[in-house]
Enzyme design. Sequence first.
Site, mmCIF file in Angstrom:
data_model
loop_
_atom_site.group_PDB
_atom_site.id
_atom_site.type_symbol
_atom_site.label_atom_id
_atom_site.label_comp_id
_atom_site.label_asym_id
_atom_site.label_seq_id
_atom_site.Cartn_x
_atom_site.Cartn_y
_atom_site.Cartn_z
ATOM 1 N N HIS A 1 59.378 -33.194 120.913
ATOM 2 C CA HIS A 1 58.948 -32.220 119.910
ATOM 3 C C HIS A 1 58.153 -32.880 118.791
ATOM 4 C CE1 HIS A 1 59.076 -28.286 118.004
ATOM 5 N NE2 HIS A 1 59.347 -28.890 116.855
ATOM 6 N N HIS B 1 53.556 -20.128 114.717
ATOM 7 C CA HIS B 1 54.541 -19.928 113.658
ATOM 8 C C HIS B 1 54.447 -18.508 113.121
ATOM 9 C CE1 HIS B 1 54.795 -24.510 112.678
ATOM 10 N NE2 HIS B 1 55.644 -24.153 113.608
ATOM 11 N N TYR C 1 54.740 -29.518 107.641
ATOM 12 C CA TYR C 1 53.986 -30.630 108.207
ATOM 13 C C TYR C 1 53.171 -31.371 107.146
ATOM 14 C CZ TYR C 1 55.103 -28.671 112.791
ATOM 15 O OH TYR C 1 55.755 -28.215 113.899
#
Length: 223
Positions: free
Chosen positions: A157, A191, A200
């Site tokens: 991931h 998202h 992020y």
Amino acid sequence: MLPFRPKRARPYLYSNDDIQRLLSAALEMPCRYTRCTLRPWTYYCLFGLLSVSGLRLGEARNLKLSDIDFDAAVLTIRGTKFGKSRLVPMHASTCAVLQDYLKRRRQHYAAQAASPYLFTSRLGNRLDVGDIHRTFYTLSRQIGLRGATDSHGPRLHDMRHVFATNTLVRWYEAEQDPERLLPILSTYLGHVHVADTQWYLTGSPELMKEAMRRLERRWEDRT
């Protein structure tokens, strides 16, 4: 009295060399039987696709042959984490690798019915998620990303995090506004909320360097 908020695992920021070594190790996996000869190419393409597309593992694992449009160079991601579908564009180099894999796949399964799924096991079924993780952990230890006895370390991931981080760095370097473009990245990653993508923005030395460079320039312009 405060609601519990689970902590996100700290992502590992793969380097280009890390990815290249992982892909090379995948291709070098031993094949003792004829039915296993496609396995190195399957994992080479799966790990490679994750590294360049920002897909979740489940999304890549669930890809079907009918979800690939080479003419338009897009993948259709169906039944995502939040029940929505989206289109993910592919670079020409990604298309070329997948086309080569599909050619090998057709030759491998020439004598049996083909699975509708893109990535298949040695038995011709959709890849088992447990086998994916076990293979990744084995290769990670082999190339030194994990210690021989480590129970924690880089995850698949984390490739999604690196994809998002690299996209933001490129926007900074191109003198674009990452904050304004963030909804585009959020949609691309699937998202629901932009806030999920804003995470992020933290944890990357490259991003912090670019953010500080832009901040310093603004202060210089004011003096």
